[in-house]
Design a protein around this motif. Structure first.
Motif, PDB file in Angstrom:
ATOM      1  N   THR A   1       0.825  -1.213   0.000  1.00 21.41           N
ATOM      2  CA  THR A   1       0.000   0.000   0.000  1.00 21.41           C
ATOM      3  C   THR A   1       0.857   1.261   0.000  1.00 21.41           C
ATOM      4  N   GLN A   2       2.102   1.137   0.485  1.00 17.47           N
ATOM      5  CA  GLN A   2       3.024   2.278   0.505  1.00 17.47           C
ATOM      6  C   GLN A   2       3.823   2.381  -0.794  1.00 17.47           C
ATOM      7  N   GLY A   3       3.622   1.409  -1.712  1.00 16.29           N
ATOM      8  CA  GLY A   3       4.320   1.439  -2.990  1.00 16.29           C
ATOM      9  C   GLY A   3       5.703   0.834  -2.960  1.00 16.29           C
ATOM     10  N   ASN A   4       6.098   0.217  -1.844  1.00 13.16           N
ATOM     11  CA  ASN A   4       7.437  -0.382  -1.738  1.00 13.16           C
ATOM     12  C   ASN A   4       7.349  -1.844  -2.147  1.00 13.16           C
ATOM     13  N   LEU A   5       7.244  -2.097  -3.451  1.00 11.75           N
ATOM     14  CA  LEU A   5       7.027  -3.450  -3.956  1.00 11.75           C
ATOM     15  C   LEU A   5       8.255  -4.329  -3.783  1.00 11.75           C
ATOM     16  N   SER A   6       9.439  -3.761  -3.995  1.00 10.93           N
ATOM     17  CA  SER A   6      10.668  -4.553  -3.922  1.00 10.93           C
ATOM     18  C   SER A   6      10.859  -5.154  -2.538  1.00 10.93           C
ATOM     19  N   GLU A   7      10.676  -4.331  -1.496  1.00 11.69           N
ATOM     20  CA  GLU A   7      10.842  -4.827  -0.128  1.00 11.69           C
ATOM     21  C   GLU A   7       9.736  -5.817   0.236  1.00 11.69           C
ATOM     22  N   ALA A   8       8.506  -5.557  -0.251  1.00 10.64           N
ATOM     23  CA  ALA A   8       7.396  -6.476   0.016  1.00 10.64           C
ATOM     24  C   ALA A   8       7.681  -7.844  -0.596  1.00 10.64           C
ATOM     25  N   LEU A   9       8.189  -7.858  -1.840  1.00  9.22           N
ATOM     26  CA  LEU A   9       8.491  -9.121  -2.505  1.00  9.22           C
ATOM     27  C   LEU A   9       9.593  -9.874  -1.779  1.00  9.22           C
ATOM     28  N   ALA A  10      10.634  -9.163  -1.352  1.00 10.49           N
ATOM     29  CA  ALA A  10      11.728  -9.815  -0.618  1.00 10.49           C
ATOM     30  C   ALA A  10      11.221 -10.443   0.680  1.00 10.49           C
ATOM     31  N   MET A  11      10.298  -9.762   1.340  1.00 12.29           N
ATOM     32  CA  MET A  11       9.759 -10.279   2.594  1.00 12.29           C
ATOM     33  C   MET A  11       8.925 -11.537   2.352  1.00 12.29           C
ATOM     34  N   LEU A  12       8.118 -11.549   1.295  1.00 10.39           N
ATOM     35  CA  LEU A  12       7.297 -12.716   0.978  1.00 10.39           C
ATOM     36  C   LEU A  12       8.158 -13.892   0.528  1.00 10.39           C
ATOM     37  N   GLU A  13       9.238 -13.618  -0.199  1.00 10.03           N
ATOM     38  CA  GLU A  13      10.137 -14.693  -0.621  1.00 10.03           C
ATOM     39  C   GLU A  13      10.781 -15.366   0.591  1.00 10.03           C
TER      40      GLU A  13
END
Length: 598
Positions: free
Chosen positions: A326-338
């Protein structure tokens, strides 16, 4: 097929359970047909005899229609089976009942006669007299008294017409009934006392005279002097009782903590929203920690605490990733889910997998868009169109992508300044133009129209979680402005800026060569193994390369789908083909795989 309804009132969970085979095991064992953490491993089972269904209860704690049950009972539609933390309702039994049938009836509970130990090594013990048998200290006796002064088989008990008779069968020490030697077979009356070895027994027949009346009648008698001598020990006994009750209370608190933790853990399995899962796993963690304050290093509580914390940590990370989206930080979100999906407990978690794929797909589109924009600004129009085609293949109707494509195709001899002005015009137009916004048809998540004040790209035409299998989880925060199916992505804050104003132009030559090889291997040659090797080579040099991650993920899903298809497991193959189509909506091999296995 018999149908039940499982209800867990604490979490508001209610779902239908089909009894597809019998016996149908219900308990906490992993092999049970219906796993409920608050029950014993093999607590109960549903069996069928002829055209009727029976509930076989093997452990206490079960009520059927508000009546405690141990053993077997015939089930009817509408019966209610209650256990710790929830209940099962018998919704449907596919057998016509005989005329005049009605709901399950229970016989009134019959109170059996019994011996109560008034004094001796097992003082306070109660022996229910169910059947004729022998009493003694031997292992093979029907009623065993652990008293060394009693013979192995000392007393024969006869039950005739609900009356109890006793007979001395040759013990070394005599048997006394009300202070007199037992010389012949004698019928007992409720209130009679037997002395055998060092043990005194009180015979109670509740149908004749209950225990309360026996002791009430004795209260008016003159207390023997010997009793007064025993009163000196009462103080010590009371202290002992107090200590006993203290530890008994702690034991009960421990049991309640373990049961509460298991109930919360079980509820979390049925909760669909991320926030709800975090709440239930945290509640489970607190309960098991409380149990360990009572029994330190207890193996059961320690094991359950570790499991709860593992799931709590994972779902907390998922909730954090949702917030980052929701904050637009897709790269960090993806790393966390991985990182979450690397744990064994989350490898098959569909919601996490689909959310990760959605983020990856939209990062891929943004990356291709930005590369195409930079190539156009550098005057390399042919290469720009080639890279932009990667994004258009995943979002073919997106207006901003189409506008950039049209700008590149119509480009002639333009100065760098003219090209920058056209890119600026596309960006400004995106503030008022957006693609269509799909909804989560399967997840039921409403996606409101959110207006953005900054320049943005709408990936509304890409496929979201709605294409996945039903029954996935729901995000606990509003992802409608970002992901799943990204509605609005701010290009100008995503890391790609127009060269100029003192900023250097980024060289894409090496990057484009590798991506070109990757695209050719997968989309033209469709050599999945070759494409996967190229993607891994790129990731070895550039671990954050979005395009390499995307193609590697495509190869992984297709490999799994084809492997299951070769084994003949169409259901599992279909699951992975659908997940592949969710990641890459235009993937023709996924569409063919779905058609073959549907």
């Amino acid at each position: 097929m018999m149908k039940l309804v499982l209800q867990l009132p604490y979490s508001g969970v209610e779902r239908e359970v089909a009894v597809e085979k019998v016996p149908f095991a219900i308990g906490s064992a992993p092999t049970s047909d219906l796993v409920i953490a608050t029950l014993a491993p093999e607590h109960m089972a549903i069996e069928r005899k002829g055209e009727s269904y029976f509930l076989q209860v093997k452990h206490p704690g079960i009520k059927v229609n508000d009546k405690p049950l141990m053993g077997e009972v015939l089930l009817f539609e509408g019966d209610k089976i209650v256990f710790l933390g929830g209940r099962l309702l018998v919704k449907e039994i596919p057998v016509a009942l005989e005329e005049g049938s009605q709901a399950t009836q229970f016989l009134p509970m019959e109170e059996l006669p019994y011996f109560k130990v008034l004094s001796g090594p097992v003082m306070g013990a109660v022996y229910e007299l169910k059947d004729t048998g022998t009493l003694g200290r031997g292992e093979d006796t029907d009623y065993r008294l652990d008293d060394p002064y009693i013979s192995r088989k000392h007393l024969q008990i006869h039950i005739i017409n609900d009356k109890v008779e006793v007979e001395d069968i040759g013990g070394k020490n005599p048997v006394l009934v009300n202070g007199k030697p037992l010389l012949a077979r004698t019928r007992l009356a409720s209130g009679d006392e037997l002395a055998i070895g060092k043990t005194r027994l009180l015979f109670v027949d509740p149908a004749e005279k209950p225990e309360s009346e026996i002791f009430a009648a004795r209260g008016g008698k003159k207390v023997p002097i010997a009793v007064w001598a025993a009163l000196g020990a009462v103080g010590v006994i009371l202290i002992g009782i107090g200590i006993f009750l203290f530890f008994q209370q702690r034991a009960q608190t421990y049991t309640n903590a373990i049961s509460g933790g298991k109930s919360a853990f079980s509820s979390a399995q049925f909760v669909t929203e991320t926030e709800g899962k975090v709440r239930e796993y945290r509640r489970a963690e607190e309960s098991f920690k409380k149990a360990l304050t009572i029994k330190k290093s207890d193996p059961e509580a320690t094991e359950w605490l570790a499991r709860s914390q593992k799931y709590l940590q994972g779902w907390t990370s998922v909730a954090r990733a949702e917030t980052l989206v929701t904050q637009g930080n897709l790269s960090e979100a993806l790393a966390m889910l991985e990182a979450v999906m690397a744990e064994p407990e989350f490898r098959d978690e569909k919601y996490v997998s689909y959310l990760s794929d959605d983020i990856m797909r939209n990062m891929f589109i943004l990356d291709a868009y930005n590369d195409a924009k930079n190539l156009y600004l550098a005057g390399r129009d042919k290469e720009a169109l080639s890279v932009l085609s990667l994004a258009l293949a995943r979002a073919p109707d997106h207006p901003q992508l189409l506008a950039l494509e049209q700008t590149i195709k119509t480009a002639k001899r333009e100065t760098p300044e003219q090209r920058r002005e056209k890119i600026t015009a596309i960006t400004q137009k995106s503030q008022t133009t957006s693609g269509s916004v799909p909804t989560y048809t399967e997840l039921g998540v409403k996606k409101p129209d959110i207006k953005m004040s900054e320049p943005s790209i709408d990936i509304g035409k890409t496929t979201g979680l709605g294409t996945g299998a039903s029954g996935l989880g729901k995000p606990s925060v509003d992802l409608s402005s970002q992901l799943p199916t990204v509605e609005k992505l701010n290009l100008e804050s995503s890391g790609s800026k127009i060269p100029g104003a003192g900023e250097p132009t980024i060289s894409l030559d090496s990057k484009l060569d590798k991506v070109g090889d990757l695209k050719k291997a997968y989309e033209e040659e469709h050599n999945v193994d070759k494409a996967y090797r190229i993607a891994q080579q790129i990731l070895n040099d550039d671990p954050k390369n979005t395009k390499a991650k995307f193609y590697a993920r495509l190869c992984e899903l297709e490999r799994k789908a084809r492997a299951y298809e070769e084994k003949g497991d169409k259901e599992k193959a279909l699951e992975y083909w659908k997940q592949l189509l969710n990641l890459d909506p235009g993937n023709k091999w996924a569409k063919e795989g779905i058609k073959r296995n549907s």
